[in-house]
Design an enzyme around this catalytic site. Structure first.
Site, PDB file in Angstrom:
ATOM      1  N   HIS A   1       0.859  -1.183   0.000  1.00  0.00           N
ATOM      2  CA  HIS A   1       0.000   0.000   0.000  1.00  0.00           C
ATOM      3  C   HIS A   1       0.893   1.231   0.000  1.00  0.00           C
ATOM      4  O   HIS A   1       1.835   1.333   0.792  1.00  0.00           O
ATOM      5  CB  HIS A   1      -0.898   0.029   1.243  1.00  0.00           C
TER       6      HIS A   1
ATOM      7  N   ASP B   1     -15.524   2.325   7.121  1.00  0.00           N
ATOM      8  CA  ASP B   1     -14.434   3.263   6.821  1.00  0.00           C
ATOM      9  C   ASP B   1     -14.864   4.244   5.742  1.00  0.00           C
ATOM     10  O   ASP B   1     -14.566   5.438   5.821  1.00  0.00           O
ATOM     11  CB  ASP B   1     -13.175   2.522   6.365  1.00  0.00           C
TER      12      ASP B   1
ATOM     13  N   ARG C   1     -14.914  12.472   7.897  1.00  0.00           N
ATOM     14  CA  ARG C   1     -13.640  13.114   8.274  1.00  0.00           C
ATOM     15  C   ARG C   1     -13.240  14.161   7.248  1.00  0.00           C
ATOM     16  O   ARG C   1     -12.706  15.212   7.592  1.00  0.00           O
ATOM     17  CB  ARG C   1     -12.541  12.055   8.400  1.00  0.00           C
TER      18      ARG C   1
ATOM     19  N   LYS D   1      -8.955  -1.592   5.542  1.00  0.00           N
ATOM     20  CA  LYS D   1      -9.181  -2.047   4.162  1.00  0.00           C
ATOM     21  C   LYS D   1      -8.152  -3.109   3.780  1.00  0.00           C
ATOM     22  O   LYS D   1      -8.474  -4.106   3.146  1.00  0.00           O
ATOM     23  CB  LYS D   1      -9.082  -0.853   3.202  1.00  0.00           C
TER      24      LYS D   1
HETATM   25  N1  URA Z   1      -6.036   7.034   2.949  1.00  0.00           N
HETATM   26  C1  URA Z   1      -7.011   6.309   3.552  1.00  0.00           C
HETATM   27  O1  URA Z   1      -7.429   5.271   3.052  1.00  0.00           O
HETATM   28  N2  URA Z   1      -7.483   6.760   4.730  1.00  0.00           N
HETATM   29  C2  URA Z   1      -7.042   7.873   5.334  1.00  0.00           C
HETATM   30  O2  URA Z   1      -7.505   8.214   6.399  1.00  0.00           O
HETATM   31  C3  URA Z   1      -6.049   8.623   4.680  1.00  0.00           C
HETATM   32  C4  URA Z   1      -5.551   8.165   3.502  1.00  0.00           C
END
Ligand code: URA
Length: 473
Positions: free
Chosen positions: A112, A191, A198, A217
């Site tokens: 990632h 999320d 957020r 994730k």
């Molecule tokens: N990428 C994500 O998947 N989540 C975050 O909070 C910030 C960057």
């Protein structure tokens, strides 16, 4: 405050509050959500049960956005302990499907990246790692911000389907060793909901919230080994080395405690990676690297990240073997062959692997931007390049913006290049000439030319291993 008893000290056991909240309505039989918000606001640690219940109630639509926002803001200011962060990660992960690859013949591993300008590494790394014997189940994102994400790049390949069902995803993975798709509605849905909240409540830049969001994730994806590329600098999400260290340490710590083998590289994102920034142009450059050519920085970072994956899974015994073996797979076409098979299995035109310029989308207009003077390229500003690329049409300002797959920058000079006056600094691609003309000056302004050469700072700044234990907020 004199005489004030923090609500967090109310003698309810964690189990009691969890049960009370789970078996609503009213779900706040024993504890009410604002008590948990107050507890975090006043700097106390929430219990794992409290966190799970809060997330469950939010996902189920039983808790309003304003209370979740208030908790996110309290976390933003007060931070979370490792135990709390792990609980939040777990709660977000369990809000949807969790893939399971136990019993598969190949070790599973994924990478990632927190993202940066010209980051096309996944397009090369997934087939390279698969060619070396790993299974790479990659669930990737679309870009929001200056350029597209991995999926936007892949979507520029005619026919490529990045929206496979989970069943088809598993099938492609079994057949080719790698598959790359977008996040489905079934993967970590809490999320998705929390991230959108957020985004509009100024609570994105919080290490525990980012850790839980990314890891939920990645853990749901089922890979047993995870390697992180945490980019830092003006072209990245993490601006400073300290922030990047903090996030990398947190990702490794929580990832390891969730039973994964993990490591992270902290990499420089002051200047773009490679000589292309955009979508189709980046696919073309990735194909170059898969042919054993292409820019040295893209190749080096791909090899370093893939080596972390093969070392953690014991496919390779040591770093020297990994470097030799993986380089050979780029040079002799074995990684390219896996890329062809993956593109075909996902419905795409695999001829892009042989002649990208003929089979990828072509821009309406292109223009070279000449150097105003002769000299040495000493700096290419990743943020300025990103702004130009966004305005060319290669990125999105809002999640529902359309991307122009052919827009972007190619033939970009790099730090260390020597150029003559009027030699091209870069080539701009967009829908029409007017768009390009309006961005010429801004593009040239991103590049600093000096009389004396200046070495490019190291690309890989440090490696964080899975025994990371540094505290974080
Ligand atoms: N990428 C994500 O998947 N989540 C975050 O909070 C910030 C960057």
């Amino acid at each position: 405050m004199a005489g004030y008893e923090a609500p967090g000290d109310i003698p309810l056991t964690a189990g009691e509050s969890a049960i009370a909240l789970r078996h609503g309505p009213p779900y706040y039989f024993g504890v009410i959500p604002q008590w948990l918000i107050e507890k975090k606001r006043d700097g106390h640690a929430l219990t794992p049960e409290e966190i799970h219940v809060f997330v469950q109630a939010y996902t189920a639509g039983e808790l309003p956005d304003y209370q979740m926002s208030a908790l996110a803001m309290a976390i933003y200011f007060r931070g979370m302990t490792a135990v709390e962060t792990a609980a939040l990660t777990d709660a977000l992960m369990r809000s949807g499907d969790v893939l399971d690859f136990s019993g598969w013949p190949r070790p599973t591993a994924d990478k990632h990246s927190t993202g940066g300008m010209g980051d096309k590494i996944s397009l090369i790394l997934a087939p390279l790692a698969a060619s070396a014997g790993l299974a790479v189940p990659m669930i990737s994102g679309r870009g929001l911000g200056l350029t597209g994400g991995t999926l936007d790049k892949l979507d520029s390949i005619p026919g490529f389907d990045s929206r496979l069902s989970i069943e088809a995803f598993r099938r492609v993975l079994a057949e080719t060793g790698c598959a790359i798709i977008g996040q489905t509605d079934r993967l970590a849905p809490a999320d998705r909901k929390l991230y959108a909240l957020r985004d509009v409540t100024a609570t994105v830049p919080s290490i525990p919230l980012i850790t839980a969001s990314i890891l939920s994730k990645k853990l749901a994806e089922g890979a047993s080994t995870l390697v992180f590329d945490v980019m830092c600098g003006r072209g990245a999400f993490m601006r400073t080395r300290e922030q990047a260290q903090c996030l990398a340490t947190s990702l490794c710590h929580i990832g390891r405690n969730s039973g994964r083998r993990v490591s992270a590289l902290i990499t420089d994102m002051e200047q773009p990676l490679g000589r292309t920034v955009g979508n189709a142009v980046e696919v073309a450059e990735a194909v170059e690297v898969l042919h054993g050519r292409g820019p040295a920085d893209v190749r080096a970072l791909t090899l370093a990240l893939t080596a972390q994956m093969t070392l953690l899974t014991s496919v390779h015994a040591d770093a020297a073997v990994a470097a030799r073996e993986l380089s050979a797979r780029l040079d002799d076409g074995r990684a390219l062959e896996v890329f062809r098979r993956m593109v075909t299995a996902q419905g795409g035109n695999a001829r892009v692997a042989d002649d990208p310029s003929r089979h990828l989308p072509q821009p309406g207009a292109s223009l070279d931007v000449p150097a105003p003077r002769a000299g040495h390229v000493v700096f290419v500003d990743a943020e300025k390049i990103g702004r130009v690329v966004l305005q060319l049409g290669a990125g999105r300002r809002r999640t529902d913006d359309a991307i122009d797959p052919a827009a972007g920058i190619s033939a970009l000079v790099q730090c260390g290049d020597t150029i003559a006056r009027r030699q091209p600094l870069l080539r701009l691609h967009a829908r029409n000439t007017a768009m390009i003309e309006s961005l010429r000056a801004a593009a040239a302004d991103a590049i600093e030319i000096a009389d004396e050469p200046r070495p490019r700072p190291p690309l890989i700044l440090e490696t964080i291993h899975e025994n990371a234990t540094k505290p974080f907020r």
